[in-house]
Design an enzyme around this catalytic site. Structure first.
Site, short mmCIF file in Angstrom:
data_model
loop_
_atom_site.label_atom_id
_atom_site.label_comp_id
_atom_site.label_asym_id
_atom_site.label_seq_id
_atom_site.Cartn_x
_atom_site.Cartn_y
_atom_site.Cartn_z
N LEU A 38 0.82 -1.21 0.00
CA LEU A 38 0.00 0.00 0.00
C LEU A 38 0.85 1.26 0.00
O LEU A 38 0.54 2.24 -0.70
CB LEU A 38 -0.91 0.01 1.23
CG LEU A 38 -1.95 -1.10 1.37
CD1 LEU A 38 -2.61 -1.03 2.73
CD2 LEU A 38 -3.00 -0.99 0.28
N ASP A 86 12.81 2.48 11.85
CA ASP A 86 12.33 1.16 12.28
C ASP A 86 11.35 1.39 13.43
O ASP A 86 11.75 1.76 14.54
CB ASP A 86 13.50 0.30 12.74
CG ASP A 86 13.06 -1.11 13.12
OD1 ASP A 86 11.84 -1.39 13.12
OD2 ASP A 86 13.95 -1.94 13.42
N SER A 168 -8.49 -0.16 10.07
CA SER A 168 -9.07 -1.32 9.41
C SER A 168 -10.53 -1.48 9.82
O SER A 168 -10.92 -1.10 10.94
CB SER A 168 -8.30 -2.59 9.80
OG SER A 168 -8.99 -3.76 9.37
N TYR A 205 -4.34 -8.09 16.39
CA TYR A 205 -4.33 -7.18 15.24
C TYR A 205 -5.59 -6.33 15.22
O TYR A 205 -5.52 -5.10 15.02
CB TYR A 205 -4.21 -7.96 13.93
CG TYR A 205 -4.30 -7.07 12.71
CD1 TYR A 205 -3.22 -6.28 12.33
CD2 TYR A 205 -5.46 -7.01 11.94
CE1 TYR A 205 -3.30 -5.45 11.23
CE2 TYR A 205 -5.55 -6.18 10.83
CZ TYR A 205 -4.46 -5.40 10.48
OH TYR A 205 -4.54 -4.57 9.38
N LYS A 209 -5.87 -2.11 15.48
CA LYS A 209 -6.54 -1.25 14.51
C LYS A 209 -7.63 -0.40 15.17
O LYS A 209 -7.88 0.74 14.76
CB LYS A 209 -7.11 -2.08 13.38
CG LYS A 209 -6.06 -2.83 12.55
CD LYS A 209 -5.24 -1.86 11.69
CE LYS A 209 -3.88 -1.53 12.22
NZ LYS A 209 -3.12 -0.61 11.33
N SER A 241 -0.98 -8.01 0.08
CA SER A 241 0.11 -7.27 0.70
C SER A 241 1.01 -8.23 1.46
O SER A 241 0.74 -9.43 1.53
CB SER A 241 -0.45 -6.20 1.66
OG SER A 241 -0.90 -6.81 2.85
#
Length: 342
Positions: A38, A86, A168, A205, A209, A241
């Protein structure tokens, strides 16, 4: 708003609007995670709009340089730069921000795309679960450290800067355990080895989000309604991705199969990142704190917009700021000077 997994799946077959366009002459765009997926596709779109400067923020010098050369070959744009950061290391983020303060110049658009999805606990050098640090500690740290420069840019050039955070639609099914909210140590617990059991990591995850979206809404609120800086969150949808590159082999196979059936391409998903940065040009205030899906503003989850979510949003913000002040003392000055509008 409630959104089921079935509704999310159906949305993957929608025809997406074309990418937003604008004249970026003289402006500086910075994209985190710009060397692949992306981030790279969004960078290509930005490059086609002639920005004065395009900074590709990448973790690897070699991959970043390869992406820069690919970008130039495909777009003809020659003013892109590779900067190294990083997000799994706070010291790297601080060095990156320090460098920008010293020689970054103006900053009009910041796209915070870097993210990680993990199903097993892996600590960073700083002792945090890696996906939480990358998605919900370092991503806000970059925004807070660069915010003063973005405010300065907007005022000097009489424009409105934008920060875009990639969230998301999975935030609709995320739940922050009530016991963590009651104790007030949400981030500390979610990032700890004791909490990150295999069972809890299955939902990590989605929670990261959700935390992205809460951060966007609280940051926007604290900037106030007239600040020359707009912060929004975008959902790129399920895309092809490298996000799922660290999954176990069986799950990776399942997701590869799903990608072939229903995933957007990285280019299609990147249109949401560009919309967050350029969309609604005649009414940009509409995007303040907005959650964007398929190039339109949508209502977030019932939790996010409800009383419980609003309370959690402020509580988690306070915890986040205290954590980041210890990581980088300059966060204190940003919060004190710019973020009193809530």
């Amino acid at each position: 708003m409630k959104v089921s997994m079935w509704t999310m799946a159906k949305g993957q077959f929608n025809k997406l609007p074309a990418v937003s366009k604008a004249d970026l002459t003289g402006k500086t765009v910075l994209v985190l995670g710009a060397n692949t997926g992306l981030g790279f596709e969004a960078s290509k779109h930005f490059a086609s709009m002639n920005p004065g400067r395009l900074i590709l923020a990448c973790r690897s010098q070699s991959r970043g340089q390869a992406a820069l050369e690919d970008l130039q070959a495909k777009t003809g744009y020659s003013r892109a730069e590779v900067w190294i950061v990083d997000l799994a290391e706070f010291a790297s983020v601080t060095r990156f921000a320090d460098k920008f303060e010293q020689d970054g110049g103006r900053l009009d658009i910041l796209v915070e795309n870097a993210a990680r999805a993990q199903l097993k606990y892996e600590p960073t050098k700083d002792g945090w679960e890696s996906s939480l640090q990358i998605n919900d500690l370092s991503t806000p740290l970059v925004a807070l450290r660069l915010l003063p420069r973005m405010m300065q840019t907007a005022r000097e050039h009489k424009t409105v800067a934008r920060i875009v955070v990639v969230s998301s639609e999975m935030h609709y099914v995320a739940e922050i355990p009530k016991e963590l909210l009651a104790r007030g140590d949400v981030l500390a617990t979610l990032g700890s080895a004791d909490y990150c059991t295999p069972t809890n990591m299955r939902s990590s995850y989605n929670i990261t989000k959700l935390l992205n979206l809460l951060f966007v809404r609280e940051l926007n609120a604290r900037l106030g309604p007239t600040a020359p800086l707009i912060v929004d969150a975008v959902n790129p949808g399920m895309c092809v991705s490298e996000l799922r590159r660290d999954l176990p082999a069986f799950l990776a196979f399942i997701f590869r199969t799903l990608e072939r059936i229903m995933a957007f391409t990285a280019e299609q998903g990147s249109r949401q990142l560009v919309f967050g940065a350029l969309g609604e040009p005649t009414n940009p205030d509409a995007l303040r704190g907005a959650y964007i899906n398929q190039s339109r503003i949508e209502e977030p989850s019932d939790f996010v917009i409800g009383a419980e979510g609003h309370k959690a949003q402020g509580q988690i913000w306070d915890e986040l700021v205290e954590i980041l002040k210890k990581v980088d003392p300059r966060v204190s000055a940003t919060v004190d000077q710019y973020l009193s509008g809530a």
